[in-house]
Every structure is written in C-alpha cells, then in structure tokens.
Scaffold this motif. Structure first.
Motif, PDB file in Angstrom:
ATOM      1  N   ILE A   1       0.837  -1.204   0.000  1.00 32.48           N
ATOM      2  CA  ILE A   1       0.000   0.000   0.000  1.00 32.48           C
ATOM      3  C   ILE A   1       0.870   1.251   0.000  1.00 32.48           C
ATOM      4  N   LEU A   2       1.933   1.211   0.789  1.00 29.12           N
ATOM      5  CA  LEU A   2       2.767   2.411   0.908  1.00 29.12           C
ATOM      6  C   LEU A   2       3.478   2.736  -0.393  1.00 29.12           C
TER       7      LEU A   2
ATOM      8  N   ILE B   1       2.107   2.663  -3.137  1.00 30.07           N
ATOM      9  CA  ILE B   1       1.134   3.414  -3.942  1.00 30.07           C
ATOM     10  C   ILE B   1       1.186   4.897  -3.595  1.00 30.07           C
TER      11      ILE B   1
ATOM     12  N   PRO C   1      -5.136   1.674  -7.549  1.00 30.09           N
ATOM     13  CA  PRO C   1      -4.914   2.568  -6.397  1.00 30.09           C
ATOM     14  C   PRO C   1      -4.121   3.815  -6.779  1.00 30.09           C
TER      15      PRO C   1
ATOM     16  N   VAL D   1      -9.591  -2.311   0.412  1.00 27.37           N
ATOM     17  CA  VAL D   1      -8.698  -1.627   1.355  1.00 27.37           C
ATOM     18  C   VAL D   1      -7.471  -1.088   0.623  1.00 27.37           C
ATOM     19  N   GLY D   2      -6.895  -1.927  -0.220  1.00 29.51           N
ATOM     20  CA  GLY D   2      -5.718  -1.493  -0.969  1.00 29.51           C
ATOM     21  C   GLY D   2      -6.027  -0.300  -1.856  1.00 29.51           C
TER      22      GLY D   2
ATOM     23  N   ALA E   1      -7.152   2.856   0.688  1.00 31.43           N
ATOM     24  CA  ALA E   1      -6.063   3.316   1.567  1.00 31.43           C
ATOM     25  C   ALA E   1      -4.866   3.772   0.740  1.00 31.43           C
ATOM     26  N   GLY E   2      -4.555   3.032  -0.313  1.00 33.31           N
ATOM     27  CA  GLY E   2      -3.416   3.409  -1.157  1.00 33.31           C
ATOM     28  C   GLY E   2      -3.638   4.747  -1.833  1.00 33.31           C
TER      29      GLY E   2
ATOM     30  N   ARG F   1      -2.925  -3.905   7.082  1.00 38.43           N
ATOM     31  CA  ARG F   1      -2.255  -2.887   6.267  1.00 38.43           C
ATOM     32  C   ARG F   1      -2.660  -1.471   6.687  1.00 38.43           C
TER      33      ARG F   1
ATOM     34  N   VAL G   1      -0.245   1.744   7.343  1.00 38.47           N
ATOM     35  CA  VAL G   1      -0.383   3.076   6.731  1.00 38.47           C
ATOM     36  C   VAL G   1      -0.414   4.154   7.821  1.00 38.47           C
TER      37      VAL G   1
END
Lengths: 331, 330
Positions: A286-287, A289, B238, B275-276, B279-280, B315, B319
C-alpha cells in the motif's frame, strides 16, 4: 519584525558519507554565484570538518591575555594564510591534548564548536562576524567550520550522548544574532551531523515551526533576530536501502510538519527508475502506492561535486545549472 | 596465454583460416560495416548502443538467467548497476528530439524495439529516467502524440514491441501531465477519444484522462471517474484513483470524503481489494496533496480505520504508522 528575510537551507541525512557536506558546500557556492550572501555553518561536529577539506583561511581573531579567543570581540579584518591556519589548528590539537586549561578556553583558530559552547555557556551569542572564515580564493561564501581534532570531537560526542547540552537553543541564539551582526546576510546553510534524531531532529522541528505561519516559537526560545526565516530543508540519502528506506520513512512520518523536506539521492550506481522501484519494493504494497519515492530529486555530477573536497575548491563554471533547480535556489 | 599454448603449426593454420574470412575492401559486407554508413542511412551502430542502453538497467527474466548463467546467477538479488547520468540523458533527449524521415532511416533488422533512432533514444531515455519526458521539446512530444496508433489492442499480436513503446510513452505522458501544454493536452484527448474499443485502448484512455483531469481539465472528471470504476480491479487502480482524488481534492478538499464514500457504496468488482484501493489512493493524497487535501486525507484514513473492512486489515495499521497518524488520533 522587519521585511527582511533570510533563507535557511538545511542539509541532514540518515547516515554519513552520502554527500551531505558536499551538497551543502555547493549550495553555498551556488548562492554566492547568483549574487546572494551565504553563511555556511558546519554543524557536523562528529569527526569531519570543512576546514580540512577546503582551502580555508581562519580569521586572526582577537585573543585575550592568556592566548584564548575573545569571542565577544569585534572583527579584526585580518585573516591567516591557509598554511598559518593549518599550523594554528595543529597548535590547538596539541594544546588540548597537553594542557587542561584549553578544555575550558577556546584556542585559536575559532571553530563553530566554540561558538555553540559560548552560546550555551553564557546564554548569549558570540560575535560571529568576527569568527567567520574565508576561502583562499575569496569565493564570497562566509564559512563557520567545525573542528575535527580529537578532543573537540570527544567533547561534541559528549554533548550528543551524555552531557546536558541544549543544541537547539545554542544554535538559535547564534542564528538570532546574525541579522544584526552581518547586515548583508541573505542565506544560512546548515550542514547537520548524520542521523535524524537528537540535534538534527530538533533543527527540523525548528524548521517546522518556521514553516507554519500559524505557529510561533515557544516563549523560552531565543529571539531569531527580528527577520523572517524561510526554511529550505533537504534529507540527503544514497541508493543504499539501509539509508533510503529510513530516509523516506522519516519524510513520510514528518510530512505534515515539514512538508517541504526534500529527499535528495546522490546517485552513483543506480538510475532513478531503479531507485524508485527499489523504494517501492521495500515500502510495502500500500505504501508503494503513496508515491513518496516520486518526490526524490536526483543529483549526479559526482566527479564535479567531489572536486569540492578533492581539490578544495569548485569553480562556478563547473557547476551544472540544474542543481539550482534541485536545490530550490531560484526565484 | 591460450594462443601461446597452441603449437606454431596450429597457430599458423588458424591465422590463415582467419585471413580467408577478411572482407573485400570497398564493399559493405554487413549492416555494421562502416563502409555502408551515411547520414542518409540508418545508423546501426548508434541504434545498437541505444537499444543496449534501453535494456541495460533491466533485469533479465529469472528463467532466462537460469538457463544461460545457471542457478547461482538466477538467485542473485543484486540489481544492475546504472549506466545513466544526467549528461547521458541530455544526449538521449537531443537524439529523441531529432526528426527522422525517409525509408532508409528505418531499420531493416528485427530489433524488438522501435526501428528508428529518435524513438530508440526516447525509449532508452524513458527506461533510464521516465521523469525526463517533461524535458523533451513540445514539438518532440507532439510528434509522438500525433503518431499514437488508433488501436493498441491490435498491436499486442502484430507488433508487441510497438505496444511496449507506446505504453511507455503514454505512462510517461500521464506522469508529466502537469508539464504538458494546453495544445498537447487537447491533442491527447482527441487522439485517445478516437481510439477503437478494446481493453488496452480503454486502459490508455483511463490512465491519461485521469492524469489530465488531475492536471486541470475539468471536463474529463465524469469520464475519468467512470473509467476508474471500470478498472477498479486493475493493479494500477490505487495509483490512478489516488491521482483522481488529488484532482478532486485540489479543486475542493471537502469533496474527498463523498468521492471515497461513493466508491465504497458501489458494488465491488470481482477480486477488488477495497482496502488497498482506498487506503493506497488516500496515502497518495497525503504525500502529494496540498495541505488542506492532506489534512482531509489523514482524517479520512483515521476514520476508515475504525470500520470494516479497514478495521480488520493489518495494512491499515501500517499506513497509519507510516504517516504517524496514530499520534494525531490520541
């Protein structure tokens, strides 16, 4: 507060040896090259010194009767030659090793260590204008180098790791005196010690306060000279993941308070695309991104920049012009 | 040393056989023979260098490394060293900006890459440092946009290397959208709008329309959102949705939350990582947004972390920790 503003260029890094001092020096030289009056303060007190790398001339500052520096005296206007400066530095090293009294009295030549110690101990700024060093070629940059002699470094390490020493206030007190002591000053370039904890972190915290017009400095902070300070902070890193990843994490973590802390990669072995891909792979799904690696600025020209230390000097004609953009020196 | 180990007779025999292969003077024997070079002809030597530059910093597929160099090399984790530098990139930009016309300037070889020097230089540049696309002249960029194929899907079978080239150019254009002139943006919208139906064409429209919306083309908002929803399960969703949210929040930070909630209210596509995606994309706003948008995104992330499916997803903690948001929440 007057309309006058002074830009505060801050160079920090997660670890040493990434080119931070080189970039800070080049920044100061570029500033002079575009007609500004920069003061380069070498706050990296942990073992290296601009005084050793560059062809610098120490001021022939006023001494007290016992031979120690009078840090409150006005400028003499005289400078030692490079050879005299080196001889004086050697005398300082020997004196500190052999005579106890020099641990409490500053021996010539004057270093930034003495200025910070004075500001901390006497709670007032030294006459920095009298303690400024110059380059042999008189490049127009004002220098305040640190000392790399053994005993000075040991003392600095104690400031870092043991003794109570208020770095932030000592530096602020010194900075606050500059506008009146050097009326033509337009820029201060800070070369901070490696690491983003302790003193460097405190300085970045100060930067965050200076950046936010809604914030004011805590009441117990020394005044900043009645001028507007405009921070321009950089976190210099290498392509090494041990360095790159914590640097980006620090920036992300402090993005809300120091939004213009710019990651600068001194690129040597990997191209920008590869460095960004490396960062993405290490930051997690995720980070990656979030695209924090997209904010990295790249500096190459390593042979050119390294001349600063290899040859002790850098001609403006050798400096690639895009560095002005990378270091946000234009406009 | 190997040569000295041979007997004198064997050395002499070998040299005679070697001399027998010497090309006759004056006749170009192959495409790399300097006798066949000229300013009006395709420069195979330069092309070979550019082609090599464009691939030098890429790792070969593991199976290829394994087959050619063995297991030890295949399991090595070292990245290729860089051949790039600002000076080299400047040279590539100069080559990429040159025009090329005339059939003699096209390669007759199968390069598995563009068959002309300017495009080979552009591809090498983008592979070394895609961000330099913004430093090309408007004319050089416009020339490529004018040449955009109408059907990328057709290329995937007919000329996969061309598809790879155009994808690289389009991604670089999307990343550089803020630097493009009004005329370039209008041209891109026209060319993309004229593309045929097909998944690759639609994906190109999606990437560019969102980027151009973020760069200030208000009229593309509806189409950009529709295409984003259509591509919600795409691995790039994302990042692209983050770009869309940046466009929304730059115009009006308070619209960030309704836009995200509208997405969450939409029935999820098969395999969608909600979520990805959310959140991303919000993390992207935290990094790249203006301060009011950053603040709104941080607040939204903290709020989402309190509810399903974000609450159960580890995750989200990652974040929040990365941006130090827990600090704000306490």
């Amino acid at each position: 507060m007057t309309d006058r503003s002074i830009r505060l260029h801050v160079f920090c890094s997660v670890k040493g040896g990434v080119g931070k001092s080189t970039l800070a020096t080049v920044c100061a030289k570029l500033l002079r090259g575009i007609g500004r009056v920069p003061l380069l303060i070498d706050c990296d007190l942990m073992g290296t010194s601009l005084a050793d790398g560059l062809e610098l001339r120490a001021p022939d500052a006023t001494q007290k009767a016992d031979g120690s520096l009078d840090l409150d005296a006005p400028p003499t206007g005289r400078f030692l030659s490079v050879n005299e400066t080196r001889a004086r530095r050697a005398e300082r090293r020997t004196a500190m090793q052999t005579e106890e009294r020099w641990r409490n009295h500053p021996h010539p030549p004057p270093f930034v260590n003495d200025i910070l110690n004075h500001a901390f101990g006497y709670e007032k700024a030294a006459r920095v204008d009298a303690l400024i060093w110059r380059h042999q070629r008189d490049d127009g940059v004002l220098y305040l180098p640190s000392s790399s002699t053994y005993d000075d470094v040991i003392e600095s390490a104690a400031w870092f790791y043991g003794e109570e020493f208020d770095w932030a206030r000592a530096l602020l007190r010194t900075l606050g005196a500059l506008p009146s002591q050097i009326p033509t000053l337009t820029d201060v370039v800070l070369d901070l010690p490696p690491g983003v904890w302790g003193f460097p972190h405190e300085i970045l915290d100060l930067v965050s306060m200076l950046l936010d017009p809604a914030k004011s400095l805590p009441e117990d902070y020394p005044p900043m000279g009645g001028v507007r300070w405009e921070p321009n902070p950089f976190l210099v890193t290498s392509c090494d993941p041990n360095d790159l990843v914590p640097a980006l994490e620090y920036i992300a973590r402090h993005q809300d308070v120091v939004p213009n802390l710019k990651p600068v990669v001194n690129r040597r072995v990997q191209a920008p695309n590869a460095v960004r891909a490396l960062a993405r792979s290490r930051l997690g799904s995720i980070l990656s991104i979030a695209g924090i690696e997209e904010t990295i600025a790249f500096v190459d020209h390593v042979p050119t920049l390294a001349k600063v230390f290899w040859e002790g000097d850098l001609d403006m004609v050798d400096v690639p012009h895009d560095l002005i953009e990378t270091l946000r020196l234009g406009g | 040393m190997q040569f000295e180990a041979l007997s004198p007779d064997a050395r002499l025999s070998g040299m005679r056989r070697f001399v027998a292969h010497e090309p006759k003077f004056g006749e170009p024997m192959d495409r790399l023979d300097p006798a066949g070079f000229g300013r009006h002809r395709f420069d195979h030597r330069l092309a070979a260098v550019l082609h090599a530059l464009g691939t030098m910093e890429s790792r070969l597929p593991t199976e290829v490394v394994h087959e050619v160099f063995g297991e030890e090399a295949a399991s090595a984790t070292a990245d290729p060293w860089s051949v790039s530098s600002r000076a080299l990139e400047d040279k590539l930009i100069a080559r990429a900006q040159r025009t090329h016309d005339g059939p003699d300037l096209d390669s007759k070889l199968d390069w598995n890459a563009p068959g002309n020097v300017p495009d080979l230089a552009l591809l090498a540049l983008l592979r070394l440092n895609a961000a330099r696309f913004a430093d090309l002249s408007e004319e050089a960029r416009t020339r490529r946009f004018e040449a955009l194929p109408v059907d990328l899907d057709a290329l995937s079978n007919e000329a996969p290397h061309q598809l790879s080239f155009w994808n690289t150019v389009l991604i670089a254009a999307a990343d550089a959208a803020q630097s493009l002139t009004g005329a370039e943006r209008t041209l891109l919208v026209r060319k993309l709008g004229a593309m045929r139906d097909g998944p690759k064409n639609q994906r190109a429209q999606w990437l560019l329309f969102v980027a151009l919306f973020e760069a200030g083309m208000d009229a593309l908002e509806e189409e950009a959102l529709r295409l984003t929803l259509d591509h919600a399960a795409d691995p790039s969703a994302p990042t692209v949705f983050g770009r869309f949210l940046l466009g929304v929040s730059t115009r009006e930070p308070t619209q960030l939350e309704p836009t995200v909630e509208a997405l969450l209210a939409t029935p999820p596509a098969d395999g969608l990582d909600t979520v990805g995606l959310v959140a991303g994309s919000l993390a992207r706003v935290v990094v790249h947004g203006k301060p009011p948008a950053q603040k709104a995104a941080r607040s939204l992330l903290l709020g989402l972390a309190q509810r399903s499916p974000f609450l159960e997803d580890p995750r989200m903690r990652e974040v929040l920790g990365f941006f130090g948001l827990k600090k704000e929440s306490t």
